[in-house]
Design a protein around this motif. Structure first.
Motif, PDB file in Angstrom:
ATOM      1  N   GLU A 111       0.841  -1.189   0.217  1.00 13.24           N
ATOM      2  CA  GLU A 111       0.006  -0.087   0.058  1.00 13.24           C
ATOM      3  C   GLU A 111       0.768   1.381   0.042  1.00 13.24           C
ATOM      4  OE1 GLU A 111       0.347  -1.362   4.338  1.00 13.24           O
ATOM      5  OE2 GLU A 111       0.118  -2.378   2.558  1.00 13.24           O
ATOM      6  N   LEU A 112       2.250   1.164   0.316  1.00 16.86           N
ATOM      7  CA  LEU A 112       3.129   2.249   0.359  1.00 16.86           C
ATOM      8  C   LEU A 112       3.022   3.067  -0.972  1.00 16.86           C
ATOM      9  CD1 LEU A 112       4.618   3.681   2.406  1.00 16.86           C
ATOM     10  CD2 LEU A 112       6.683   2.457   1.681  1.00 16.86           C
ATOM     11  N   GLY A 113       3.120   2.285  -2.085  1.00 16.90           N
ATOM     12  CA  GLY A 113       3.198   2.847  -3.574  1.00 16.90           C
ATOM     13  C   GLY A 113       2.156   3.985  -3.736  1.00 16.90           C
ATOM     14  N   ALA A 114       0.739   3.577  -3.219  1.00 20.66           N
ATOM     15  CA  ALA A 114      -0.188   4.728  -3.798  1.00 20.66           C
ATOM     16  C   ALA A 114       0.050   5.679  -2.464  1.00 20.66           C
ATOM     17  CB  ALA A 114      -1.544   3.884  -3.217  1.00 20.66           C
ATOM     18  N   MET A 115       0.394   5.461  -1.291  1.00 21.76           N
ATOM     19  CA  MET A 115       0.609   6.602  -0.193  1.00 21.76           C
ATOM     20  C   MET A 115       1.378   7.423  -0.626  1.00 21.76           C
ATOM     21  SD  MET A 115       0.520   4.136   3.072  1.00 21.76           S
ATOM     22  CE  MET A 115       1.247   5.270   4.136  1.00 21.76           C
ATOM     23  N   LEU A 116       2.488   7.002  -1.234  1.00 16.41           N
ATOM     24  CA  LEU A 116       3.675   7.749  -1.708  1.00 16.41           C
ATOM     25  C   LEU A 116       3.503   8.490  -3.098  1.00 16.41           C
ATOM     26  CD1 LEU A 116       6.737   5.873  -0.391  1.00 16.41           C
ATOM     27  CD2 LEU A 116       5.660   8.013   0.454  1.00 16.41           C
ATOM     28  N   ALA A 117       2.675   7.963  -3.872  1.00 14.40           N
ATOM     29  CA  ALA A 117       2.201   8.647  -5.053  1.00 14.40           C
ATOM     30  C   ALA A 117       2.204  10.262  -5.319  1.00 14.40           C
ATOM     31  CB  ALA A 117       1.266   7.770  -5.897  1.00 14.40           C
ATOM     32  N   PRO A 118       1.279  10.872  -4.495  1.00 16.54           N
ATOM     33  CA  PRO A 118       1.187  12.164  -4.496  1.00 16.54           C
ATOM     34  C   PRO A 118       2.723  13.217  -4.144  1.00 16.54           C
ATOM     35  CG  PRO A 118      -0.802  11.159  -3.212  1.00 16.54           C
ATOM     36  CD  PRO A 118       0.447  10.359  -3.393  1.00 16.54           C
ATOM     37  N   MET A 119       3.393  12.469  -3.196  1.00 21.30           N
ATOM     38  CA  MET A 119       4.635  13.034  -2.885  1.00 21.30           C
ATOM     39  C   MET A 119       5.697  12.843  -4.374  1.00 21.30           C
ATOM     40  SD  MET A 119       7.206  12.293   0.256  1.00 21.30           S
ATOM     41  CE  MET A 119       6.098  12.990   1.685  1.00 21.30           C
ATOM     42  N   VAL A 120       5.491  11.912  -4.677  1.00 17.05           N
ATOM     43  CA  VAL A 120       6.303  11.538  -5.839  1.00 17.05           C
ATOM     44  C   VAL A 120       6.075  12.510  -7.123  1.00 17.05           C
ATOM     45  CG1 VAL A 120       7.098  10.101  -7.810  1.00 17.05           C
ATOM     46  CG2 VAL A 120       6.863   9.313  -5.455  1.00 17.05           C
ATOM     47  N   GLU A 121       4.795  12.868  -7.195  1.00 20.39           N
ATOM     48  CA  GLU A 121       4.278  13.933  -8.300  1.00 20.39           C
ATOM     49  C   GLU A 121       4.738  15.106  -8.020  1.00 20.39           C
ATOM     50  OE1 GLU A 121       3.022  13.357 -11.150  1.00 20.39           O
ATOM     51  OE2 GLU A 121       3.618  11.274 -10.914  1.00 20.39           O
ATOM     52  N   TRP A 147       7.307  15.873  -6.072  1.00 22.17           N
ATOM     53  CA  TRP A 147       8.823  16.168  -6.537  1.00 22.17           C
ATOM     54  C   TRP A 147       8.948  16.163  -7.906  1.00 22.17           C
ATOM     55  CZ3 TRP A 147      11.624  12.421  -9.299  1.00 22.17           C
ATOM     56  CH2 TRP A 147      12.778  12.335  -9.391  1.00 22.17           C
ATOM     57  N   ARG A 148       8.407  15.555  -8.774  1.00 23.16           N
ATOM     58  CA  ARG A 148       8.704  15.589 -10.194  1.00 23.16           C
ATOM     59  C   ARG A 148       8.128  17.105 -10.705  1.00 23.16           C
ATOM     60  NH1 ARG A 148       5.779   9.838 -11.436  1.00 23.16           N
ATOM     61  NH2 ARG A 148       7.325   8.591 -11.765  1.00 23.16           N
ATOM     62  N   ALA A 149       7.227  17.892 -10.032  1.00 18.40           N
ATOM     63  CA  ALA A 149       6.907  19.266 -10.370  1.00 18.40           C
ATOM     64  C   ALA A 149       7.787  20.097  -9.896  1.00 18.40           C
ATOM     65  CB  ALA A 149       5.600  19.455  -9.846  1.00 18.40           C
ATOM     66  N   ARG A 150       8.664  19.924  -9.010  1.00 16.16           N
ATOM     67  CA  ARG A 150       9.681  20.825  -8.388  1.00 16.16           C
ATOM     68  C   ARG A 150      10.853  21.145  -9.525  1.00 16.16           C
ATOM     69  NH1 ARG A 150      10.112  22.512  -2.788  1.00 16.16           N
ATOM     70  NH2 ARG A 150      12.296  22.591  -3.489  1.00 16.16           N
ATOM     71  N   THR A 151      11.530  22.283  -9.251  1.00 19.94           N
ATOM     72  CA  THR A 151      12.571  22.524 -10.031  1.00 19.94           C
ATOM     73  C   THR A 151      13.819  21.554  -9.288  1.00 19.94           C
ATOM     74  OG1 THR A 151      12.373  24.659 -10.424  1.00 19.94           O
ATOM     75  CG2 THR A 151      14.532  24.050 -10.438  1.00 19.94           C
ATOM     76  N   PRO A 152      14.931  20.680 -10.051  1.00 22.12           N
ATOM     77  CA  PRO A 152      15.478  19.734  -9.384  1.00 22.12           C
ATOM     78  C   PRO A 152      16.333  20.575  -8.531  1.00 22.12           C
ATOM     79  CG  PRO A 152      15.232  19.298 -11.754  1.00 22.12           C
ATOM     80  CD  PRO A 152      14.520  20.614 -11.506  1.00 22.12           C
ATOM     81  N   LEU A 153      17.002  19.808  -7.569  1.00 23.30           N
ATOM     82  CA  LEU A 153      18.089  20.394  -6.601  1.00 23.30           C
ATOM     83  C   LEU A 153      19.341  20.199  -7.424  1.00 23.30           C
ATOM     84  CD1 LEU A 153      16.995  18.687  -3.032  1.00 23.30           C
ATOM     85  CD2 LEU A 153      16.572  21.043  -3.904  1.00 23.30           C
ATOM     86  N   THR A 154      20.154  21.132  -7.380  1.00 27.84           N
ATOM     87  CA  THR A 154      21.446  21.005  -8.090  1.00 27.84           C
ATOM     88  C   THR A 154      22.660  21.825  -6.922  1.00 27.84           C
ATOM     89  OG1 THR A 154      21.084  23.214  -9.309  1.00 27.84           O
ATOM     90  CG2 THR A 154      20.497  21.163 -10.467  1.00 27.84           C
ATOM     91  N   LEU A 155      23.468  21.835  -7.480  1.00 26.30           N
ATOM     92  CA  LEU A 155      24.768  22.265  -6.512  1.00 26.30           C
ATOM     93  C   LEU A 155      24.654  23.960  -6.620  1.00 26.30           C
ATOM     94  CD1 LEU A 155      28.036  20.037  -7.159  1.00 26.30           C
ATOM     95  CD2 LEU A 155      26.778  20.845  -5.107  1.00 26.30           C
ATOM     96  N   LYS A 156      24.035  24.299  -7.869  1.00 24.99           N
ATOM     97  CA  LYS A 156      24.059  25.730  -8.030  1.00 24.99           C
ATOM     98  C   LYS A 156      22.928  26.355  -7.074  1.00 24.99           C
ATOM     99  CE  LYS A 156      24.447  27.245 -12.389  1.00 24.99           C
ATOM    100  NZ  LYS A 156      24.267  27.726 -13.702  1.00 24.99           N
ATOM    101  N   ASN A 157      21.737  25.623  -7.219  1.00 22.68           N
ATOM    102  CA  ASN A 157      20.613  26.277  -6.213  1.00 22.68           C
ATOM    103  C   ASN A 157      20.857  25.776  -5.031  1.00 22.68           C
ATOM    104  OD1 ASN A 157      19.513  23.824  -6.155  1.00 22.68           O
ATOM    105  ND2 ASN A 157      18.043  24.041  -8.082  1.00 22.68           N
TER     106      ASN A 157
END
Length: 311
Positions: free
Chosen positions: A288-298, A300-310
């Motif tokens: 059941e964890l996959g469904a629970m984490l799905a909104p968090m994964v989405e 994460w995908r919508a955010r600007t990626p973390l990089t050394l620059k930012n």
């Protein structure tokens, strides 16, 4: 809890065995909670055993983490801080049974639990978390005086890296592009942790709860008590304040008299999302964890990626 899972049944057996070795009665054990760990109340004694059923760390690493948790929570309890402390009925050390190690805690009777709030009333939930985030300032004041050594942001490094290695083998819902991005972000977090003051010179690193204390709090007849210090670590207070919302941050600032660094908070929230994504490595054991984490994964995908620059 009705119809306990097989892991909960095994946890009850292990907790009962270990408790009786330590002189506890454990005549009426009952499961209080069953997600990442199983909490077993060894009734009639006022003792709760936390049995880690989904730990990915090796036994020695797990025991070391538990010793840090017991040391910090015990120190806080001895100092009079509002926490659920280690049980005074057994030694303050992890107890081995069945190839794992477990910890023993005070039993606390919860009043006004979160599950009793109307779940369709966002305002009520927001009010609750704002109040509890304000209380976190008191906990941070107490933790600032902790004299022991703690690793910096250990829930991130190396924990996420270990999880990502497993996800390369069994990626769950993640794509190759997701994993490539996650590994780049983890490398950036490794660089941050290695030299945090250089990137955030104004941040003050201190002992932290490590796992969103505003969410890990019990209300009792005698007042609130913070619990579950499994991820205790050193870092900026912003790590403990992730996703508590604008009103929660305002409540914290009023209570603490200090300003929360919004830039650093945003970074920590990005790191928290990456941590959530990495938890997919546990999905084979908790389907059941996959469904629970799905909104968090989405998210994460919508955010600007973390990089050394930012960073």
């Amino acid at each position: 809890m009705t119809n306990p899972s097989p892991r909960a049944e095994r946890a009850v057996a292990l907790a009962t065995e270990a408790g009786r070795r330590l002189g506890l009665r454990a005549d009426e054990p009952r499961v209080l909670h069953d997600v990442f760990s199983v909490l077993v109340h060894l009734a009639p004694d006022p003792v709760v055993v936390r049995v880690p059923t989904l730990a990915v760390a090796d036994p020695a690493e797990l025991a070391g983490k538990q010793r840090r948790e017991l040391a910090v929570a015990g120190w806080l309890a001895d100092s009079g801080a509002p926490v659920v402390g280690p049980s005074p009925l057994v030694p303050r050390e992890p107890v081995e049974a069945g190839g794992t190690s477990m910890t023993f805690w005070e039993f606390v009777t919860e009043t006004d639990p979160l599950r009793d709030l109307p779940q369709d009333d966002p305002a009520a939930l927001e009010d609750r978390f704002a109040e509890q985030t304000g209380w976190t300032a008191e906990l941070h004041t107490a933790l600032a005086g902790y004299p022991g050594d703690l690793p910096v942001l250990s829930p991130l490094v190396p924990a996420i890296g270990t999880a990502l290695e497993g996800l390369r083998t069994d990626p769950q819902s993640l794509t190759t592009a997701d994993l490539d991005r996650a590994e780049r972000e983890y490398a950036a977090l490794e660089a941050l942790v290695a030299d945090f003051p250089a990137r955030f010179p104004r941040a003050r690193l201190q002992a932290l709860h490590g796992d969103s204390p505003a969410y890990n709090l019990l209300r009792t007849a005698g007042g609130h008590r913070f619990a579950d210090f499994e991820d205790v670590t050193r870092g900026p207070v912003e790590w403990d304040l992730t996703f508590t919302g604008p009103r929660g941050i305002e409540a914290y600032e009023r209570a603490s008299g200090t300003r929360v660094d919004r830039e650093l908070l945003d970074l920590m929230e990005g790191a928290r999302l990456l941590q959530g994504l990495s938890a997919l490595t546990l999905a084979p054991k908790v389907p059941e964890l996959g469904a629970m984490l799905a909104p968090m994964v989405e998210q994460w995908r919508a955010r600007t990626p973390l990089t050394l620059k930012n960073l």
